[in-house]
Design an enzyme around this catalytic site. Structure first.
Site, mmCIF file in Angstrom:
data_model
loop_
_atom_site.group_PDB
_atom_site.id
_atom_site.type_symbol
_atom_site.label_atom_id
_atom_site.label_comp_id
_atom_site.label_asym_id
_atom_site.label_seq_id
_atom_site.Cartn_x
_atom_site.Cartn_y
_atom_site.Cartn_z
ATOM 1 N N GLY A 44 58.478 47.456 17.730
ATOM 2 C CA GLY A 44 59.847 47.043 17.381
ATOM 3 C C GLY A 44 60.334 47.954 16.268
ATOM 4 O O GLY A 44 59.781 49.035 16.049
ATOM 5 N N ILE A 58 60.005 47.700 13.064
ATOM 6 C CA ILE A 58 58.989 47.963 12.029
ATOM 7 C C ILE A 58 57.955 48.951 12.577
ATOM 8 O O ILE A 58 57.539 49.883 11.884
ATOM 9 C CB ILE A 58 58.348 46.658 11.523
ATOM 10 C CG1 ILE A 58 59.420 45.735 10.926
ATOM 11 C CG2 ILE A 58 57.253 46.941 10.489
ATOM 12 C CD1 ILE A 58 58.961 44.327 10.576
ATOM 13 N N ARG A 92 56.032 45.955 25.052
ATOM 14 C CA ARG A 92 56.474 45.415 26.339
ATOM 15 C C ARG A 92 57.368 46.419 27.072
ATOM 16 O O ARG A 92 57.290 46.564 28.271
ATOM 17 C CB ARG A 92 57.248 44.112 26.129
ATOM 18 C CG ARG A 92 56.352 42.893 26.167
ATOM 19 C CD ARG A 92 57.149 41.661 25.910
ATOM 20 N NE ARG A 92 57.962 41.832 24.698
ATOM 21 C CZ ARG A 92 58.693 40.892 24.143
ATOM 22 N NH1 ARG A 92 58.739 39.700 24.681
ATOM 23 N NH2 ARG A 92 59.395 41.105 23.045
ATOM 24 N N SER A 93 58.233 47.103 26.309
ATOM 25 C CA SER A 93 59.099 48.087 26.955
ATOM 26 C C SER A 93 58.887 49.457 26.318
ATOM 27 O O SER A 93 58.501 49.553 25.147
ATOM 28 C CB SER A 93 60.558 47.670 26.809
ATOM 29 O OG SER A 93 60.835 47.487 25.444
ATOM 30 N N ARG A 112 51.214 38.639 12.391
ATOM 31 C CA ARG A 112 50.885 37.228 12.163
ATOM 32 C C ARG A 112 49.385 37.061 12.369
ATOM 33 O O ARG A 112 48.802 37.670 13.283
ATOM 34 C CB ARG A 112 51.626 36.329 13.153
ATOM 35 C CG ARG A 112 53.118 36.148 12.862
ATOM 36 C CD ARG A 112 53.375 35.379 11.571
ATOM 37 N NE ARG A 112 54.790 35.168 11.313
ATOM 38 C CZ ARG A 112 55.564 35.963 10.587
ATOM 39 N NH1 ARG A 112 55.060 37.067 10.048
ATOM 40 N NH2 ARG A 112 56.842 35.669 10.383
ATOM 41 N N GLU A 156 47.252 30.299 6.323
ATOM 42 C CA GLU A 156 47.734 30.846 5.046
ATOM 43 C C GLU A 156 48.097 29.719 4.100
ATOM 44 O O GLU A 156 48.749 28.773 4.531
ATOM 45 C CB GLU A 156 48.942 31.745 5.285
ATOM 46 C CG GLU A 156 48.558 32.979 6.075
ATOM 47 C CD GLU A 156 49.716 33.945 6.336
ATOM 48 O OE1 GLU A 156 50.832 33.694 5.861
ATOM 49 O OE2 GLU A 156 49.488 34.947 7.017
ATOM 50 N N HIS A 176 50.270 38.099 2.402
ATOM 51 C CA HIS A 176 51.492 38.123 3.235
ATOM 52 C C HIS A 176 52.708 38.605 2.425
ATOM 53 O O HIS A 176 53.670 37.861 2.212
ATOM 54 C CB HIS A 176 51.764 36.736 3.834
ATOM 55 C CG HIS A 176 52.638 36.793 5.058
ATOM 56 N ND1 HIS A 176 52.566 35.865 6.077
ATOM 57 C CD2 HIS A 176 53.611 37.667 5.431
ATOM 58 C CE1 HIS A 176 53.460 36.166 7.014
ATOM 59 N NE2 HIS A 176 54.101 37.260 6.633
ATOM 60 N N ILE A 177 52.641 39.890 1.995
ATOM 61 C CA ILE A 177 53.708 40.428 1.146
ATOM 62 C C ILE A 177 54.474 41.578 1.825
ATOM 63 O O ILE A 177 55.080 42.397 1.148
ATOM 64 C CB ILE A 177 53.149 40.915 -0.218
ATOM 65 C CG1 ILE A 177 51.976 41.914 -0.017
ATOM 66 C CG2 ILE A 177 52.715 39.746 -1.079
ATOM 67 C CD1 ILE A 177 51.623 42.701 -1.269
ATOM 68 N N GLY A 178 54.438 41.591 3.165
ATOM 69 C CA GLY A 178 55.077 42.686 3.903
ATOM 70 C C GLY A 178 56.482 43.029 3.413
ATOM 71 O O GLY A 178 56.811 44.184 3.183
HETATM 72 C C1 DGY Z 1 58.600 38.177 8.342
HETATM 73 O O1 DGY Z 1 59.748 38.437 7.958
HETATM 74 O O2 DGY Z 1 58.357 37.689 9.435
HETATM 75 C C2 DGY Z 1 57.533 38.515 7.389
HETATM 76 O O3 DGY Z 1 56.287 38.190 7.874
HETATM 77 C C3 DGY Z 1 57.832 37.869 6.066
HETATM 78 O O4 DGY Z 1 57.493 38.731 5.035
#
Ligand code: DGY
Length: 329
Positions: free
Chosen positions: A157, A159, A179-180, A239, A268, A287-289
């Protein structure tokens, strides 16, 4: 006239809350690091016209059912696996997320995690801080090269594409599975599409960025780890439940793969006694993406805009359940 009631499930910035208070009757769960108890949320939703939620809340059928006046749920995340979207659509509730504004920030963190894992940065910093650095030596904390290696991105996607862009800067060979097909990314980044099987067998870095769906649950299982190179480094920034953590632990202990960098977990927060955390070749983050001040502010702002738009009869900017729009017409 009575103002619409908006409930926010975690402490947000003052500026955001003040802007909401200009138009709405606002209540917020004031605690920064503890999620709102389910019972409180169930009570609040009975009064709410709009909810601003975090990924830690389960927005299921029971909760949506209790929201008699609920028109919109704005989730402060791009992922929305915490929400029963189908049930919301049936009830005519708009579900919104926060894509795009967090793309580069999350890609930065994903790449930072990859680098920290490959170059053993956390371990190395600890050695210095603990006074354990005795002398320079040829093999001291020797890690794995990143440049010119093969990265395999599972879930291409926005990201995924932003991670691929960073990988291109490191002269990496880029494989992806999605998927595509992504012809644009293939052209501009030289990314090569391949099957999941081929990707996990060929990549030096396997980066998981696929959303959690029934199809991707435990996608990374024992069989998948067994097929990876023994020198492979596994990164998960999507996830936790996409990975079978027991299988990952076994793969790391038995040397089926070299290391793992994890920003997300099956449960989590992960317990400090979780076996994965005992391994030296695991870098674990909470979980600090998307966690930068600028991006979190932009995510909050987008939630407010989505709430505003739905409550004034317009289409939200970033709607998840497109079927909601059709029902509205
Ligand atoms: C999201 O936006 O789905 C992320 O995992 C949150 O930081």
């Amino acid at each position: 006239m009575k103002k619409p009631y908006v409930f926010i499930t975690r402490k947000l910035s003052e500026q955001i809350v003040s802007s909401l208070k200009e138009k709405y009757d606002v209540n917020m769960w004031e605690h920064e690091s503890t999620p709102v108890p389910r019972e409180t949320l169930l009570n609040e939703v009975k009064k709410a016209t709009a909810l601003i939620t975090m990924l830690s809340e389960k927005i299921d059928e029971e909760l949506l059912e209790a929201g008699r006046n609920l028109q919109v749920v704005a989730n402060l995340a791009v992922g929305y696996d915490n929400i029963d979207v189908q049930a919301a659509t049936k009830k005519g509730i708009a579900i919104c997320n926060t894509p795009d504004v967090l793309t580069d920030t999350t890609a930065d963190l994903t790449f930072a995690l990859l680098m920290a894992t490959a170059r053993r940065i956390i371990e190395a910093a600890e050695v210095v801080k603990k006074g354990e650095w005795k002398s320079w030596s040829p093999f001291l904390l020797a890690g794995h090269d990143i440049h010119h290696k093969t990265i395999g991105i599972v879930g291409m996607g926005s990201i995924g594409e932003a991670v691929a862009k960073r990988a291109k800067g490191f002269d990496m060979n880029i494989l992806y599975h999605n998927r595509s097909r992504k012809p644009e990314a293939e052209k501009s980044l030289g990314a090569k599409y391949c099957s999941f099987e081929d990707l996990i067998q060929q990549a030096d870095f396997i980066v998981c960025l696929t959303p959690l769906t029934p199809d991707t649950k435990k996608l990374f299982n024992r069989e998948a780890f067994n097929k990876m190179k023994k020198s492979a480094i596994f990164i998960n920034a999507s996830r936790g439940p996409v990975v079978d953590e027991k299988a990952l632990y076994e793969a790391l202990v038995e040397g089926e793969i070299a290391a793992a960098g994890l920003d997300v977990f099956e449960t989590e927060p992960i317990g400090a006694d979780h076996p994965l955390l005992s391994l030296q070749n695991v870098v674990a983050l909470p979980h600090i993406g998307s966690a930068t001040r600028e991006t979190r502010e932009a995510m909050m702002q987008l939630c407010v805009e989505n709430v505003d738009r739905v409550l004034s009869g317009k289409s939200p900017k970033t709607l998840v359940n497109k079927a909601w729009e059709k029902q509205k017409v």
